[in-house]
Design an enzyme around this catalytic site. Structure first.
Site, PDB file in Angstrom:
ATOM      1  N   ASN A 177       0.864  -1.183   0.000  1.00  0.00           N
ATOM      2  CA  ASN A 177       0.000   0.000   0.000  1.00  0.00           C
ATOM      3  C   ASN A 177       0.897   1.227   0.000  1.00  0.00           C
ATOM      4  O   ASN A 177       1.894   1.277   0.730  1.00  0.00           O
ATOM      5  CB  ASN A 177      -0.891  -0.021   1.243  1.00  0.00           C
ATOM      6  CG  ASN A 177      -1.923   1.101   1.287  1.00  0.00           C
ATOM      7  OD1 ASN A 177      -2.394   1.445   2.357  1.00  0.00           O
ATOM      8  ND2 ASN A 177      -2.291   1.666   0.159  1.00  0.00           N
ATOM      9  N   TYR A 233      -6.462  14.770  -1.519  1.00  0.00           N
ATOM     10  CA  TYR A 233      -6.330  13.929  -0.330  1.00  0.00           C
ATOM     11  C   TYR A 233      -5.702  14.738   0.790  1.00  0.00           C
ATOM     12  O   TYR A 233      -4.771  15.515   0.563  1.00  0.00           O
ATOM     13  CB  TYR A 233      -5.436  12.730  -0.683  1.00  0.00           C
ATOM     14  CG  TYR A 233      -4.974  11.888   0.476  1.00  0.00           C
ATOM     15  CD1 TYR A 233      -5.844  11.007   1.099  1.00  0.00           C
ATOM     16  CD2 TYR A 233      -3.660  11.965   0.937  1.00  0.00           C
ATOM     17  CE1 TYR A 233      -5.410  10.219   2.161  1.00  0.00           C
ATOM     18  CE2 TYR A 233      -3.226  11.182   1.987  1.00  0.00           C
ATOM     19  CZ  TYR A 233      -4.106  10.310   2.597  1.00  0.00           C
ATOM     20  OH  TYR A 233      -3.682   9.536   3.647  1.00  0.00           O
ATOM     21  N   GLU A 284      -9.355  11.658   7.699  1.00  0.00           N
ATOM     22  CA  GLU A 284      -8.674  11.451   6.420  1.00  0.00           C
ATOM     23  C   GLU A 284      -9.730  11.602   5.328  1.00  0.00           C
ATOM     24  O   GLU A 284     -10.757  10.916   5.368  1.00  0.00           O
ATOM     25  CB  GLU A 284      -8.071  10.047   6.391  1.00  0.00           C
ATOM     26  CG  GLU A 284      -7.304   9.706   5.121  1.00  0.00           C
ATOM     27  CD  GLU A 284      -6.763   8.283   5.140  1.00  0.00           C
ATOM     28  OE1 GLU A 284      -5.663   8.074   4.616  1.00  0.00           O
ATOM     29  OE2 GLU A 284      -7.446   7.375   5.685  1.00  0.00           O
ATOM     30  N   TYR A 299     -10.918  12.111   1.092  1.00  0.00           N
ATOM     31  CA  TYR A 299     -10.621  11.828  -0.313  1.00  0.00           C
ATOM     32  C   TYR A 299     -11.679  12.468  -1.205  1.00  0.00           C
ATOM     33  O   TYR A 299     -12.875  12.189  -1.040  1.00  0.00           O
ATOM     34  CB  TYR A 299     -10.681  10.331  -0.590  1.00  0.00           C
ATOM     35  CG  TYR A 299      -9.616   9.452  -0.002  1.00  0.00           C
ATOM     36  CD1 TYR A 299      -8.530   9.040  -0.770  1.00  0.00           C
ATOM     37  CD2 TYR A 299      -9.720   8.969   1.299  1.00  0.00           C
ATOM     38  CE1 TYR A 299      -7.568   8.183  -0.251  1.00  0.00           C
ATOM     39  CE2 TYR A 299      -8.764   8.110   1.826  1.00  0.00           C
ATOM     40  CZ  TYR A 299      -7.695   7.722   1.041  1.00  0.00           C
ATOM     41  OH  TYR A 299      -6.744   6.864   1.553  1.00  0.00           O
ATOM     42  N   GLU A 336      -2.699   6.797  -4.981  1.00  0.00           N
ATOM     43  CA  GLU A 336      -2.644   5.698  -4.025  1.00  0.00           C
ATOM     44  C   GLU A 336      -2.712   4.375  -4.774  1.00  0.00           C
ATOM     45  O   GLU A 336      -3.466   4.238  -5.742  1.00  0.00           O
ATOM     46  CB  GLU A 336      -3.793   5.788  -3.017  1.00  0.00           C
ATOM     47  CG  GLU A 336      -3.777   4.662  -1.992  1.00  0.00           C
ATOM     48  CD  GLU A 336      -4.572   4.961  -0.729  1.00  0.00           C
ATOM     49  OE1 GLU A 336      -4.653   4.069   0.122  1.00  0.00           O
ATOM     50  OE2 GLU A 336      -5.089   6.091  -0.597  1.00  0.00           O
TER      51      GLU A 336
END
Length: 194
Positions: A44, A77, A86, A88, A178
């Site tokens: 990741n 982001y 967090e 997005y 990502e």
């Protein structure tokens, strides 16, 4: 090998690069608002360039090449603190819709498309303040694109209207690529256009 995790200022823009070390991924800061990522072989990772602090309302232009194979997102982001969130604003994605595992909060019309709003909770997960439990806010574009302008205020207003707390203190706000157990290439240039 993988580029070591780091963040900071580069050529007038704030960048952040993080990976779990599980794959092969290379992050490169190019001049101005441009960065480049090549990734593969699992793991990741997320990285990109933008600003610190972020703003609820900023006009962000992005353009470039985004070529994912598998699970990947291209997003505005960032993070807030108090509350730790967090978020997005997903402009493009690979094989799976990133909001599929989140609570559906309806849709909003922003930036020339319909976006699907969502919220999810991460438990004991990596954050800007170490391992924490925190909420994720999602706004996912239905008409995917790799260049354009995002009016972040439209999305933050939509999250607020859906009952989410958008009063936190902003940390960085970047246009991030990502990858999650996937492969691909991205070369993105960002600019603040008001």
């Amino acid at each position: 090998g993988t580029t070591p995790n780091s963040e900071g200022w580069h050529d007038g823009y704030y960048y952040s690069w993080w990976s779990d070390g599980g794959g092969d991924s290379t992050y490169t800061n190019n001049s101005g608002g441009t960065y480049e990522i090549t990734w593969g072989n699992g793991g990741n990772l997320v990285g990109g360039k933008g600003w610190n602090p972020g703003l609820n309302a900023r006009a962000i232009h992005f353009t470039g090449v985004y070529q994912p194979n598998g699970t990947s997102y291209l997003s505005v982001y960032g993070w807030t603190r108090n509350p730790l969130v967090e978020y997005y604003i997903v402009e493009n994605f690979g094989s799976s819709n990133p909001s599929s595992g989140s609570t559906d909060l309806g849709t909003v019309s922003c930036d020339g498309s319909t976006y699907t709003l969502g919220q999810s909770t991460r438990y004991n997960a990596p954050s800007i303040d170490g391992t924490q439990t925190f909420n994720q806010y999602w706004s996912v574009r239905q008409d995917k694109r790799s260049s354009g302008t995002v009016q972040t205020g439209c999305h933050f207003d939509a999250w607020a209207s859906a009952g989410l707390n958008v009063t936190g203190d902003h940390y960085y706000q970047i246009v991030a690529t990502e990858g999650y157990f996937s492969s691909g290439y991205a070369r993105i240039t960002v600019a603040d256009v008001g």
